[in-house]
Design a protein around this motif. Structure first.
Motif, PDB file in Angstrom:
ATOM      1  N   ILE A 220       0.862  -1.180   0.000  1.00  0.00           N
ATOM      2  CA  ILE A 220       0.000   0.000   0.000  1.00  0.00           C
ATOM      3  C   ILE A 220       0.897   1.228   0.000  1.00  0.00           C
ATOM      4  O   ILE A 220       1.854   1.302   0.776  1.00  0.00           O
ATOM      5  CB  ILE A 220      -0.927   0.016   1.236  1.00  0.00           C
ATOM      6  CG1 ILE A 220      -1.776  -1.255   1.286  1.00  0.00           C
ATOM      7  CG2 ILE A 220      -1.808   1.267   1.223  1.00  0.00           C
ATOM      8  CD1 ILE A 220      -2.575  -1.428   2.566  1.00  0.00           C
TER       9      ILE A 220
ATOM     10  N   SER B  20       0.989   5.745  -1.222  1.00  0.00           N
ATOM     11  CA  SER B  20       0.260   6.938  -1.663  1.00  0.00           C
ATOM     12  C   SER B  20       1.085   7.708  -2.685  1.00  0.00           C
ATOM     13  O   SER B  20       2.318   7.643  -2.686  1.00  0.00           O
ATOM     14  CB  SER B  20      -0.015   7.873  -0.474  1.00  0.00           C
ATOM     15  OG  SER B  20      -0.816   7.244   0.482  1.00  0.00           O
TER      16      SER B  20
ATOM     17  N   TRP C  13      -7.698   5.731  -6.444  1.00  0.00           N
ATOM     18  CA  TRP C  13      -7.285   4.471  -5.844  1.00  0.00           C
ATOM     19  C   TRP C  13      -7.082   3.498  -6.993  1.00  0.00           C
ATOM     20  O   TRP C  13      -8.014   3.171  -7.722  1.00  0.00           O
ATOM     21  CB  TRP C  13      -8.364   3.970  -4.903  1.00  0.00           C
ATOM     22  CG  TRP C  13      -8.143   2.610  -4.295  1.00  0.00           C
ATOM     23  CD1 TRP C  13      -7.062   1.779  -4.428  1.00  0.00           C
ATOM     24  CD2 TRP C  13      -9.039   1.921  -3.433  1.00  0.00           C
ATOM     25  NE1 TRP C  13      -7.240   0.625  -3.713  1.00  0.00           N
ATOM     26  CE2 TRP C  13      -8.455   0.690  -3.084  1.00  0.00           C
ATOM     27  CE3 TRP C  13     -10.294   2.225  -2.916  1.00  0.00           C
ATOM     28  CZ2 TRP C  13      -9.075  -0.232  -2.253  1.00  0.00           C
ATOM     29  CZ3 TRP C  13     -10.907   1.302  -2.095  1.00  0.00           C
ATOM     30  CH2 TRP C  13     -10.301   0.090  -1.753  1.00  0.00           C
TER      31      TRP C  13
ATOM     32  N   PHE D 195      -2.930   5.042  -3.655  1.00  0.00           N
ATOM     33  CA  PHE D 195      -3.983   5.983  -3.281  1.00  0.00           C
ATOM     34  C   PHE D 195      -3.511   7.427  -3.329  1.00  0.00           C
ATOM     35  O   PHE D 195      -2.335   7.700  -3.149  1.00  0.00           O
ATOM     36  CB  PHE D 195      -4.374   5.769  -1.805  1.00  0.00           C
ATOM     37  CG  PHE D 195      -5.067   4.500  -1.477  1.00  0.00           C
ATOM     38  CD1 PHE D 195      -6.431   4.382  -1.615  1.00  0.00           C
ATOM     39  CD2 PHE D 195      -4.353   3.425  -0.971  1.00  0.00           C
ATOM     40  CE1 PHE D 195      -7.075   3.220  -1.257  1.00  0.00           C
ATOM     41  CE2 PHE D 195      -4.994   2.256  -0.611  1.00  0.00           C
ATOM     42  CZ  PHE D 195      -6.363   2.155  -0.758  1.00  0.00           C
TER      43      PHE D 195
ATOM     44  N   ARG E 228      -6.770   7.110   0.882  1.00  0.00           N
ATOM     45  CA  ARG E 228      -6.109   6.080   1.692  1.00  0.00           C
ATOM     46  C   ARG E 228      -6.557   6.153   3.150  1.00  0.00           C
ATOM     47  O   ARG E 228      -6.850   5.129   3.767  1.00  0.00           O
ATOM     48  CB  ARG E 228      -4.598   6.241   1.598  1.00  0.00           C
ATOM     49  CG  ARG E 228      -3.833   5.192   2.383  1.00  0.00           C
ATOM     50  CD  ARG E 228      -2.350   5.342   2.177  1.00  0.00           C
ATOM     51  NE  ARG E 228      -1.589   4.383   2.940  1.00  0.00           N
ATOM     52  CZ  ARG E 228      -0.289   4.232   2.836  1.00  0.00           C
ATOM     53  NH1 ARG E 228       0.398   4.980   1.986  1.00  0.00           N
ATOM     54  NH2 ARG E 228       0.347   3.342   3.569  1.00  0.00           N
TER      55      ARG E 228
END
Length: 132
Positions: free
Chosen positions: A52, A54, A90, A103, A108
């Motif tokens: 994950i 950003s 996303w 994201f 997020r």
């Protein structure tokens, strides 16, 4: 809705780790923000790793996703499934053994996938190579 084929999963642990490292390196090269990796092996059958990260804008998120899918295709010969690229708030990249969520920061924090997928364990922060 038509079903899509199952994403390729490798039985070779070295290949899985090579893909994971490619994902992390690509995101680092593209200056992803707050990248984390959540180990899923033995906890979920969907993948071995969930990454994950950003981007600062929809443009950066889209660029990171496009570059990453091209690198996976060129280095591993895998076509990956991508969702969310047109809006790039996303973007989900399913590379089989590694699933990547990119994201914008506001999106997020709203979905907070880290908490949902941590299984009681703290996710592993990916070290920022630029600070070494």
């Amino acid at each position: 809705m038509a079903s899509s084929p199952q994403a390729y999963r490798s039985p070779d642990a070295d290949s899985v780790e090579a893909l994971h490292q490619l994902v992390l390196a690509s995101l680092d090269d593209d200056q992803a923000v707050d990248a984390i990796s959540i180990p899923l092996a033995g906890k979920s059958s969907i993948a071995d790793h969930m990454v994950i990260a950003s981007g600062r804008s929809t443009r950066q998120v889209a660029s990171m996703a496009s570059k990453l899918t091209e690198k996976i295709k060129s280095e591993f010969g895998r076509a990956v499934r991508v969702e969310g690229l047109p809006t790039a708030d996303w973007v989900l990249i399913d590379a089989g053994d590694v699933i990547v969520h990119l994201f914008r920061p506001e999106v997020r924090s709203f979905y907070n996938l880290e908490r949902m997928w941590a299984f009681g364990d703290a996710p592993t922060a990916v070290p920022d190579a630029s600070q070494h």
